[in-house]
Design an enzyme around this catalytic site. Structure first.
Site, PDB file in Angstrom:
ATOM      1  N   TYR A 163       0.868  -1.177   0.000  1.00  0.00           N
ATOM      2  CA  TYR A 163       0.000   0.000   0.000  1.00  0.00           C
ATOM      3  C   TYR A 163       0.906   1.228   0.000  1.00  0.00           C
ATOM      4  O   TYR A 163       2.090   1.138  -0.299  1.00  0.00           O
ATOM      5  CB  TYR A 163      -0.898  -0.116   1.248  1.00  0.00           C
ATOM      6  CG  TYR A 163      -2.073   0.811   1.288  1.00  0.00           C
ATOM      7  CD1 TYR A 163      -3.019   0.814   0.269  1.00  0.00           C
ATOM      8  CD2 TYR A 163      -2.263   1.656   2.373  1.00  0.00           C
ATOM      9  CE1 TYR A 163      -4.111   1.674   0.329  1.00  0.00           C
ATOM     10  CE2 TYR A 163      -3.361   2.505   2.434  1.00  0.00           C
ATOM     11  CZ  TYR A 163      -4.272   2.511   1.407  1.00  0.00           C
ATOM     12  OH  TYR A 163      -5.350   3.356   1.466  1.00  0.00           O
ATOM     13  N   ARG A 181      -5.682  10.405 -11.198  1.00  0.00           N
ATOM     14  CA  ARG A 181      -5.071  11.075 -10.045  1.00  0.00           C
ATOM     15  C   ARG A 181      -4.663   9.989  -9.046  1.00  0.00           C
ATOM     16  O   ARG A 181      -5.360   9.726  -8.089  1.00  0.00           O
ATOM     17  CB  ARG A 181      -6.079  12.069  -9.434  1.00  0.00           C
ATOM     18  CG  ARG A 181      -5.484  13.130  -8.556  1.00  0.00           C
ATOM     19  CD  ARG A 181      -5.299  12.686  -7.112  1.00  0.00           C
ATOM     20  NE  ARG A 181      -6.548  12.369  -6.454  1.00  0.00           N
ATOM     21  CZ  ARG A 181      -6.664  11.358  -5.570  1.00  0.00           C
ATOM     22  NH1 ARG A 181      -5.645  10.596  -5.260  1.00  0.00           N
ATOM     23  NH2 ARG A 181      -7.824  11.118  -5.007  1.00  0.00           N
ATOM     24  N   LYS A 208      -5.800  -1.815  -2.882  1.00  0.00           N
ATOM     25  CA  LYS A 208      -6.968  -1.537  -2.031  1.00  0.00           C
ATOM     26  C   LYS A 208      -7.724  -2.831  -1.763  1.00  0.00           C
ATOM     27  O   LYS A 208      -8.175  -3.084  -0.651  1.00  0.00           O
ATOM     28  CB  LYS A 208      -7.910  -0.536  -2.714  1.00  0.00           C
ATOM     29  CG  LYS A 208      -7.335   0.868  -2.848  1.00  0.00           C
ATOM     30  CD  LYS A 208      -7.606   1.725  -1.617  1.00  0.00           C
ATOM     31  CE  LYS A 208      -6.914   3.075  -1.723  1.00  0.00           C
ATOM     32  NZ  LYS A 208      -6.993   3.884  -0.522  1.00  0.00           N
ATOM     33  N   GLU A 216     -11.858   5.084  -7.017  1.00  0.00           N
ATOM     34  CA  GLU A 216     -10.573   5.359  -6.395  1.00  0.00           C
ATOM     35  C   GLU A 216      -9.681   6.176  -7.310  1.00  0.00           C
ATOM     36  O   GLU A 216      -9.487   5.819  -8.481  1.00  0.00           O
ATOM     37  CB  GLU A 216      -9.887   4.013  -6.078  1.00  0.00           C
ATOM     38  CG  GLU A 216      -8.699   4.105  -5.162  1.00  0.00           C
ATOM     39  CD  GLU A 216      -9.069   4.493  -3.726  1.00  0.00           C
ATOM     40  OE1 GLU A 216      -9.950   3.842  -3.136  1.00  0.00           O
ATOM     41  OE2 GLU A 216      -8.462   5.444  -3.207  1.00  0.00           O
ATOM     42  N   ASP A 217      -9.167   7.246  -6.805  1.00  0.00           N
ATOM     43  CA  ASP A 217      -8.157   8.044  -7.489  1.00  0.00           C
ATOM     44  C   ASP A 217      -8.572   8.536  -8.880  1.00  0.00           C
ATOM     45  O   ASP A 217      -7.788   8.501  -9.830  1.00  0.00           O
ATOM     46  CB  ASP A 217      -6.816   7.292  -7.513  1.00  0.00           C
ATOM     47  CG  ASP A 217      -6.234   7.172  -6.097  1.00  0.00           C
ATOM     48  OD1 ASP A 217      -6.921   7.564  -5.129  1.00  0.00           O
ATOM     49  OD2 ASP A 217      -5.097   6.690  -5.951  1.00  0.00           O
ATOM     50  N   ASP A 249     -13.788   6.485  -2.136  1.00  0.00           N
ATOM     51  CA  ASP A 249     -12.859   6.352  -1.021  1.00  0.00           C
ATOM     52  C   ASP A 249     -12.147   7.661  -0.710  1.00  0.00           C
ATOM     53  O   ASP A 249     -11.924   8.009   0.448  1.00  0.00           O
ATOM     54  CB  ASP A 249     -11.836   5.280  -1.427  1.00  0.00           C
ATOM     55  CG  ASP A 249     -10.947   4.863  -0.283  1.00  0.00           C
ATOM     56  OD1 ASP A 249     -11.427   4.846   0.857  1.00  0.00           O
ATOM     57  OD2 ASP A 249      -9.774   4.540  -0.547  1.00  0.00           O
ATOM     58  N   ASP A 250     -11.790   8.402  -1.760  1.00  0.00           N
ATOM     59  CA  ASP A 250     -11.017   9.630  -1.562  1.00  0.00           C
ATOM     60  C   ASP A 250     -11.874  10.753  -0.978  1.00  0.00           C
ATOM     61  O   ASP A 250     -11.371  11.594  -0.240  1.00  0.00           O
ATOM     62  CB  ASP A 250     -10.393  10.070  -2.894  1.00  0.00           C
ATOM     63  CG  ASP A 250      -9.531   8.967  -3.454  1.00  0.00           C
ATOM     64  OD1 ASP A 250      -8.537   8.613  -2.809  1.00  0.00           O
ATOM     65  OD2 ASP A 250      -9.883   8.405  -4.510  1.00  0.00           O
ATOM     66  N   ASN A 263      -0.490  11.712  -0.071  1.00  0.00           N
ATOM     67  CA  ASN A 263       0.275  10.480  -0.302  1.00  0.00           C
ATOM     68  C   ASN A 263       0.964  10.519  -1.651  1.00  0.00           C
ATOM     69  O   ASN A 263       0.481  11.194  -2.547  1.00  0.00           O
ATOM     70  CB  ASN A 263      -0.694   9.280  -0.278  1.00  0.00           C
ATOM     71  CG  ASN A 263      -1.323   9.105   1.084  1.00  0.00           C
ATOM     72  OD1 ASN A 263      -0.640   9.128   2.081  1.00  0.00           O
ATOM     73  ND2 ASN A 263      -2.644   8.941   1.110  1.00  0.00           N
TER      74      ASN A 263
HETATM   75  O1  LIG Z   1      -4.297   5.224  -1.070  1.00  0.00           O
HETATM   76  C1  LIG Z   1      -4.067   5.875  -0.045  1.00  0.00           C
HETATM   77  O2  LIG Z   1      -3.081   5.697   0.666  1.00  0.00           O
HETATM   78  C2  LIG Z   1      -5.075   6.897   0.401  1.00  0.00           C
HETATM   79  C3  LIG Z   1      -5.817   7.386  -0.747  1.00  0.00           C
HETATM   80  O3  LIG Z   1      -6.899   6.924  -1.063  1.00  0.00           O
HETATM   81  C4  LIG Z   1      -5.172   8.367  -1.619  1.00  0.00           C
HETATM   82  O4  LIG Z   1      -4.166   8.973  -1.239  1.00  0.00           O
HETATM   83  O5  LIG Z   1      -5.673   8.545  -2.730  1.00  0.00           O
HETATM   84 MG   LIG Z   2      -7.219   7.115  -3.154  1.00  0.00          MG
END
Ligand SMILES: O=C([O-])CC(=O)C(=O)O
Ligand SMILES: [Mg+2]
Length: 688
Positions: free
Chosen positions: A236, A289, A307, A379-380, A402-403, A544
């Protein structure tokens, strides 16, 4: 229903020998009017089983093997008058009943068969047609599909390597394919951890872990669960970020589905190429992203894979029920487009309309294929798409960003816990965000919602406690016309301030939150200023991976002279300052989404509500003990994460029942115990 569940269980124990002969044991000339279910309930004697002999069953289309469409991974069986299965006639693959080929051993009878029969008067309509996932979905898929012989050693889901016992080596036909030693799983864990620790470069550890995941999945999860603090930064953030940047070079075997814009019109077909049919959670990205690293195109695949491995390790979702997906609509990253090892489409990102059409096809296909209750985690995605997709699909799908939502929930949990250290209620504090994207506005909104609930003040009033800064400076009323829609609620009355340090001085926040994806923005002056008017400044550097963190743990403690309550998105090692050791928490959505998802699944939730996010935050904050607070921690350590996830799951599920969004009835009495009982265990077990 009882009979059907009984049958499911019986099936798993059907010895393989009876399966290899099924082609000869299944017979009969079913009458045209019989539905599949009534056929299943008949005991028919006669000649050999062929596809043709079953075509007469169809009341729908004849275009598929049997002309009968059933839910994926459904064993079609005949049972005798006592309801005991006598023989299996086939298994549905790609939603179509196919012959069962030896040496595959299969076992799931899908209770939906019965429901469908009831719904359409004993026959089958198109299972794609509606909400096929109903109350009787399994929590943990029971399907067992185990090959044998050499292929078994190549099947990561069931391979045990040297862990196969003497007896298993005979019954699975792997004797001689392995060296003689039989090794207990614990010893395998020890040996593999020793090997991984030999690598000094984190990316090499990542590669070793991914190799393990595609070789022996159970061992991979046992390692991850038992060494979670050590291995989380590998599978991760931060290492997964570097892995995505180099994904083209290190790519070996696919671990998820790649759907490109060129596949338009064929997404359903592609979903059916995935070997597992009983999917409960999908994590999907379009790679635009990735963490704070920007557009990594198709190479973002590392994120859904990572994830979902946490969904399993931390939340106990069965790995076979997890589907990582990357939508490739091109990339605007020139470096990748010119990289000879890039693995995605070599084109610029598709335009808005093409993009929306592809996503719409994907979301429809997902619901058609996996039903109403499959959880889709976005996600992202880049800001504009993230907000639009969430708004568009929330009313019709079980979607979670999630974000926006996961990060909001984890940060709120940290703040609720931090209040024990800094005093006051949420409404007594002033919050300043650097970054007004998904995370920033998502967290801001959840804080405001909680303040509004606690104080009975209108949401608009509560929002005034929260200030946001974007790349153009403080978000204020005078900028309203040019602001993106998700920033507008945060435009308060104030003069324009562009320099961040000046904003800190003007707003005088007690809580500072960084979520802009730009590293080193909480400078010495910023932290010192925060510390000048706060006894214990709360500083959260959420971006991150580590390289994008707004400041390091060491900087936060040093510049605040040991007074900061600090947490970060990516982990930092403990810091020694003035003879005292400071342990910082990891404010990462990994605390929330695995338990949150488990809660949705065990309650059969069909939609997400903000109150579930609040419930998750409270459940997580409640896990922070006196002992943690003493160390300055506002999150519990990850070591106990499975227990924490079960508690989060229980609260989320309870909220789903309360809001009437749950479909699994009756509600289990003890939701924590129930959540724990549903969690996947990576311990080796017998397959038959
Ligand atoms: O993935 C991770 O560590 C947390 C998160 O969702 C991100 O930064 O987009
Ligand atoms: Mg994320």
């Amino acid at each position: 229903m009882f009979t059907w569940l009984l049958i499911q269980r019986l099936f798993i124990r059907i010895p393989s020998s009876s399966l290899t002969n099924i082609r000869h044991s299944v017979t009969g000339e079913p009458k045209h009017t019989h539905s599949l279910v009534s056929f299943v309930k008949m005991s028919i004697k006669g000649t050999a089983f062929t596809n043709n002999s079953l075509l007469g069953l169809s009341r729908t289309t004849q275009s598929q093997s049997f002309g009968v469409s059933v839910h994926p991974r459904t064993v079609v069986a005949m049972v005798n008058r006592n309801g005991r299965p006598e023989s299996i006639v086939g298994v549905s693959v790609d939603n179509v009943v196919k012959e069962l080929h030896a040496p595959t051993v299969v076992g799931v009878v899908d209770p939906k068969l019965k429901e469908h029969s009831a719904a359409v008067d004993g026959g089958f309509d198109d299972v794609y047609g509606g909400d096929i996932a109903t109350n009787d979905d399994f929590i943990t898929p029971l399907s067992v599909s185990v090959t044998r012989g050499y292929a078994l050693l190549r099947d990561p889901r069931h391979n045990k390597g040297l862990g196969f016992t003497e007896k298993e080596r005979d019954s699975y036909y792997v004797r001689g394919l392995l060296p003689p030693a039989v090794v207990q799983q614990d010893l395998q864990v020890k040996r593999t951890m020793n090997n991984i620790r030999q690598y000094e470069v984190p990316l090499h550890k990542y590669q070793a872990m991914m190799d393990l995941q595609v070789r022996n999945e159970q061992l991979f999860y046992k390692l991850l669960i038992e060494n979670v603090e050590e291995l989380l930064p590998i599978v991760y953030t931060p290492t997964v970020g570097e892995a995505c940047q180099k994904y083209g070079s290190i790519f070996k075997r696919p671990q998820g589905l790649f759907i490109s814009i060129e596949d338009k019109g064929r997404i359903l077909e592609i979903l059916n190429n995935w070997p597992e049919k009983n999917i409960q959670v999908i994590v999907v990205t379009d790679g635009e992203r990735i963490l704070g690293l920007g557009d990594l195109g198709c190479q973002g695949m590392g994120i859904p894979v990572g994830k979902l491995s946490l969904y399993t390790a931390l939340g106990g979702i069965h790995p076979s029920a997890c589907l990582p997906v990357t939508i490739d609509v091109g990339t605007n990253n020139e470096k990748l487009l010119n990289d000879e090892f890039y693995i995605g489409l070599r084109q610029k990102r598709a335009n808005r309309q093409e993009y929306a059409e592809l996503m719409n096809e994907f979301m429809s296909a997902v619901k058609q294929n996996y039903g109403e209750k499959v959880l889709v985690q976005f996600e992202d995605f880049a800001n504009h798409n993230a907000f639009d997709l969430l708004a568009k699909y929330s009313p019709t799908h079980l979607v979670f960003n999630d974000d926006i939502q996961g990060t909001a929930s984890v940060v709120l949990a940290g703040l609720i816990a931090a209040l024990k250290l800094v005093g006051g209620s949420l409404a007594d504090h002033r919050f300043l965000f650097l970054g007004a994207g998904e995370a920033g506005t998502g967290i801001a909104e959840l804080i405001a919602l909680e303040i509004s609930k606690q104080t009975q003040a209108p949401l608009e009033e509560a929002r005034k406690k929260v200030w946001l800064v974007d790349s153009k400076g403080l978000i204020v009323k005078s900028r309203l016309n040019t602001l993106q829609h998700f920033k507008k609620p945060w435009a308060h009355e104030h003069q324009t301030v562009t320099d961040f340090l000046d904003v800190v001085k003007a707003i005088r926040p007690s809580v500072l939150i960084g979520s802009s994806g730009v590293g080193q923005t909480f400078t010495k002056e910023v932290v010192e200023t925060m510390s000048s008017f706060n006894e214990k400044p709360v500083i959260l550097a959420l971006s991150n991976p580590t390289s994008k963190s707004e400041c390091t743990a060491e900087q936060a403690y040093t510049w605040s002279e040991g007074r900061a309550i600090f947490a970060s998105g990516s982990p930092f090692a403990p810091v020694e300052y003035n003879g005292k050791v400071y342990v910082s928490g990891q404010s990462n959505n990994a605390y929330i989404f695995p338990g949150f998802g488990l809660g949705l699944i065990i309650s059969g939730a069909i939609r997400i509500h903000d109150d579930m996010l609040l419930a998750a935050s409270e459940a997580l904050a409640a896990q922070v003990t006196h002992e943690h607070f003493e160390k300055g921690l506002i999150y519990p350590p990850f070591t106990n994460i499975r227990k924490i996830s079960a508690r989060i799951a229980a609260k989320v599920a309870a909220k789903a029942y309360e809001l009437d969004l749950a479909t699994r009835h009756p509600q289990p009495e003890n939701l924590v115990a129930y959540a724990e009982s549903c969690m996947y265990s990576p311990n080796y077990r017998k397959y038959r």
